[in-house]
Design a protein around this motif. Structure first.
Motif, PDB file in Angstrom:
ATOM      1  N   TYR A 152      17.850  -9.154  -4.155  1.00 29.39           N
ATOM      2  CA  TYR A 152      16.851 -10.095  -3.649  1.00 29.39           C
ATOM      3  C   TYR A 152      16.235  -9.601  -2.337  1.00 29.39           C
ATOM      4  CZ  TYR A 152      17.917 -13.515  -7.245  1.00 29.39           C
ATOM      5  OH  TYR A 152      18.051 -14.163  -8.461  1.00 29.39           O
ATOM      6  N   SER A 153      17.004  -8.841  -1.581  1.00 28.95           N
ATOM      7  CA  SER A 153      16.462  -8.255  -0.354  1.00 28.95           C
ATOM      8  C   SER A 153      15.409  -7.201  -0.656  1.00 28.95           C
ATOM      9  CB  SER A 153      17.586  -7.615   0.469  1.00 28.95           C
ATOM     10  OG  SER A 153      18.547  -8.564   0.852  1.00 28.95           O
ATOM     11  N   SER A 154      15.467  -6.634  -1.850  1.00 34.23           N
ATOM     12  CA  SER A 154      14.550  -5.551  -2.218  1.00 34.23           C
ATOM     13  C   SER A 154      13.202  -6.057  -2.703  1.00 34.23           C
ATOM     14  CB  SER A 154      15.184  -4.681  -3.317  1.00 34.23           C
ATOM     15  OG  SER A 154      15.183  -5.355  -4.561  1.00 34.23           O
ATOM     16  N   LEU A 155      13.052  -7.353  -2.913  1.00 32.05           N
ATOM     17  CA  LEU A 155      11.821  -7.881  -3.504  1.00 32.05           C
ATOM     18  C   LEU A 155      10.537  -7.435  -2.792  1.00 32.05           C
ATOM     19  CD1 LEU A 155      12.870 -11.532  -4.483  1.00 32.05           C
ATOM     20  CD2 LEU A 155      12.525  -9.569  -6.000  1.00 32.05           C
ATOM     21  N   PRO A 156      10.503  -7.354  -1.466  1.00 32.78           N
ATOM     22  CA  PRO A 156       9.259  -6.919  -0.815  1.00 32.78           C
ATOM     23  C   PRO A 156       8.893  -5.464  -1.112  1.00 32.78           C
ATOM     24  CG  PRO A 156      10.699  -8.038   0.743  1.00 32.78           C
ATOM     25  CD  PRO A 156      11.515  -7.764  -0.468  1.00 32.78           C
ATOM     26  N   PHE A 157       9.841  -4.705  -1.650  1.00 35.01           N
ATOM     27  CA  PHE A 157       9.634  -3.262  -1.815  1.00 35.01           C
ATOM     28  C   PHE A 157       9.496  -2.831  -3.280  1.00 35.01           C
ATOM     29  CE2 PHE A 157      12.499  -4.196   1.756  1.00 35.01           C
ATOM     30  CZ  PHE A 157      11.635  -3.887   2.798  1.00 35.01           C
ATOM     31  N   LEU A 158       9.613  -3.760  -4.196  1.00 36.11           N
ATOM     32  CA  LEU A 158       9.544  -3.417  -5.605  1.00 36.11           C
ATOM     33  C   LEU A 158       8.090  -3.319  -6.076  1.00 36.11           C
ATOM     34  CD1 LEU A 158      12.368  -5.657  -7.130  1.00 36.11           C
ATOM     35  CD2 LEU A 158      12.521  -3.290  -6.317  1.00 36.11           C
ATOM     36  N   SER A 159       7.858  -2.457  -7.035  1.00 37.43           N
ATOM     37  CA  SER A 159       6.538  -2.371  -7.655  1.00 37.43           C
ATOM     38  C   SER A 159       6.292  -3.599  -8.518  1.00 37.43           C
ATOM     39  CB  SER A 159       6.449  -1.103  -8.509  1.00 37.43           C
ATOM     40  OG  SER A 159       6.636   0.065  -7.735  1.00 37.43           O
ATOM     41  N   LYS A 189       9.896   3.937   3.346  1.00 35.01           N
ATOM     42  CA  LYS A 189      10.935   4.731   2.688  1.00 35.01           C
ATOM     43  C   LYS A 189      11.503   5.770   3.649  1.00 35.01           C
ATOM     44  CE  LYS A 189       9.330   4.593  -2.134  1.00 35.01           C
ATOM     45  NZ  LYS A 189       8.739   5.400  -3.228  1.00 35.01           N
ATOM     46  N   GLU A 190      10.614   6.443   4.354  1.00 30.12           N
ATOM     47  CA  GLU A 190      11.050   7.496   5.276  1.00 30.12           C
ATOM     48  C   GLU A 190      11.819   6.903   6.455  1.00 30.12           C
ATOM     49  OE1 GLU A 190      11.709  11.182   7.034  1.00 30.12           O
ATOM     50  OE2 GLU A 190      11.225  10.577   4.969  1.00 30.12           O
ATOM     51  N   GLU A 207       0.829  -1.193   0.000  1.00 32.20           N
ATOM     52  CA  GLU A 207       0.000   0.000   0.000  1.00 32.20           C
ATOM     53  C   GLU A 207       0.869   1.251   0.000  1.00 32.20           C
ATOM     54  OE1 GLU A 207      -2.765  -0.070   3.187  1.00 32.20           O
ATOM     55  OE2 GLU A 207      -3.571  -2.040   2.670  1.00 32.20           O
ATOM     56  N   ALA A 208       0.367   2.290  -0.701  1.00 28.80           N
ATOM     57  CA  ALA A 208       1.152   3.517  -0.878  1.00 28.80           C
ATOM     58  C   ALA A 208       1.542   4.143   0.460  1.00 28.80           C
ATOM     59  CB  ALA A 208       0.367   4.509  -1.724  1.00 28.80           C
ATOM     60  N   GLN A 209       0.635   4.117   1.412  1.00 27.15           N
ATOM     61  CA  GLN A 209       0.915   4.735   2.718  1.00 27.15           C
ATOM     62  C   GLN A 209       2.025   3.993   3.458  1.00 27.15           C
ATOM     63  OE1 GLN A 209      -2.568   5.173   5.149  1.00 27.15           O
ATOM     64  NE2 GLN A 209      -1.528   6.361   6.723  1.00 27.15           N
ATOM     65  N   ILE A 210       1.968   2.662   3.409  1.00 25.73           N
ATOM     66  CA  ILE A 210       3.005   1.863   4.057  1.00 25.73           C
ATOM     67  C   ILE A 210       4.331   2.038   3.341  1.00 25.73           C
ATOM     68  CG2 ILE A 210       3.748  -0.488   4.581  1.00 25.73           C
ATOM     69  CD1 ILE A 210       0.827  -1.214   5.001  1.00 25.73           C
ATOM     70  N   ASP A 211       4.284   2.036   2.004  1.00 28.45           N
ATOM     71  CA  ASP A 211       5.492   2.222   1.204  1.00 28.45           C
ATOM     72  C   ASP A 211       6.174   3.538   1.557  1.00 28.45           C
ATOM     73  OD1 ASP A 211       7.275   1.631  -1.083  1.00 28.45           O
ATOM     74  OD2 ASP A 211       6.306   3.372  -1.971  1.00 28.45           O
ATOM     75  N   LYS A 212       5.397   4.589   1.678  1.00 25.63           N
ATOM     76  CA  LYS A 212       5.943   5.910   2.021  1.00 25.63           C
ATOM     77  C   LYS A 212       6.565   5.902   3.414  1.00 25.63           C
ATOM     78  CE  LYS A 212       4.624  10.805   2.359  1.00 25.63           C
ATOM     79  NZ  LYS A 212       3.498  11.774   2.242  1.00 25.63           N
ATOM     80  N   ALA A 213       5.887   5.240   4.349  1.00 23.43           N
ATOM     81  CA  ALA A 213       6.384   5.199   5.728  1.00 23.43           C
ATOM     82  C   ALA A 213       7.695   4.419   5.814  1.00 23.43           C
ATOM     83  CB  ALA A 213       5.332   4.572   6.644  1.00 23.43           C
TER      84      ALA A 213
END
Length: 293
Positions: free
Chosen positions: A125-132, A10-11, A2-8
């Motif tokens: 591979y660590s980034s997989l949960p965060f990729l679009s 990232k920050e 979700e965009a809100q979780i993604d933003k949180a």
């Protein structure tokens, strides 16, 4: 995500990074992230992704307890356990990429996979949960499981919620079997119990029989995954563990009996009642058994 979780996230990652590197390194990373985010700037992305360790160093990430708790709340099953700062910075860099144009976005990251050395693969591979476009990385994740590089396998398997959420059953089962074959700590695999399935249990039953035929032991955590699917043809395995196994194997058998609906297994545990108090008090768990192997 979700965009809100993604933003949180990232920050939060940005704040953790800022606390773990010098001001000059953080300014460099921030500038390169802005330049790399442009969907047309592949050269800058490739250059920055490769250069990160020289700018940030490779020390293990230091986090406050509060930050760990925030991460756990935002993304259950994920952890930066023993991550280095360059790994985190690389993941954060990828999180800044523009993703409006799907084919371009996937192509840019896939190009990094194709050129990556070991530590770069770990970050990717660590980034997989965060990729679009998470479903589009299933093949790449399954391909990574075939790696023979231990750190790459651990990046996919350990504290990474992506495989459990997105791999189909055959690919998931392959991941778990690879973990056993390569002697990984399966207790670190996110979703291990939730994703247990009959097909995996059947594979593990056969695996145990092969190991026993060769007079070799098996990882006691196997019984964690076959216990819920125990049946008459394989019940002898639990009896054999109690009769011939070492103490850790007997503890695993007791836990398997406690976590099954198979009535004969439940009655078998009644015959080894000495394990029940420890199971009931949680002083005997799969994590504890796994740590003893």
């Amino acid at each position: 995500m979700e965009a809100q979780i993604d933003k949180a996230i990232k920050e939060l990652f940005r704040k953790i990074i800022e606390k773990n590197i010098t001001g000059d390194a953080f300014n460099w990373l921030s500038e390169k992230a802005k330049q790399s985010s442009d969907s047309d700037n592949n050269y800058q992305l490739n250059l920055s992704f490769t250069a990160i360790p020289r700018k940030t160093g490779k020390k293990e990430v230091v986090m406050e307890v509060m930050d760990r708790e925030k991460i756990a709340n935002l993304l259950p099953g994920f952890s930066m356990h023993h991550w280095t700062i360059d790994r985190l910075c690389r993941v954060w860099l990828l999180m800044q990429l523009q993703s409006d144009h799907k084919e371009n976005y996937i192509s840019r990251i896939e190009n990094l996979f194709l050129q990556a050395e070991m530590n770069e693969q770990v970050a990717l591979y660590s980034s997989l949960p965060f990729l679009s476009y998470p479903d589009d990385w299933r093949w790449r994740c399954a391909e990574g499981v075939r790696s023979n590089i231990g750190s790459v396998l651990e990046a996919i398997m350990y504290f990474n919620p992506y495989p459990a959420e997105h791999l189909d059953e055959p690919a998931w089962n392959q991941l778990v079997m690879k973990a056993f074959f390569t002697d990984k700590n399966v207790d670190h695999i996110t979703g291990l119990d939730i994703k247990a399935n009959q097909n995996l249990a059947n594979i593990l039953f056969d695996y145990v029989e092969e190991r026993w035929a060769a007079h070799r032991k098996t990882n006691p955590q196997i019984w964690r995954l076959v216990g819920p699917f125990m049946d008459e043809p394989h019940f002898y395995m639990l009896e054999k563990l109690f009769a011939e196994g070492d103490e850790t194997e007997k503890q695993a058998a007791a836990l398997a009996c406690d976590h099954t609906q198979f009535e004969k297994a439940k009655r078998l545990l009644d015959q080894h009642i000495e394990y029940k108090p420890a199971i009931d008090s949680k002083s005997l768990t799969w994590g504890i058994v796994g740590a003893k192997k």
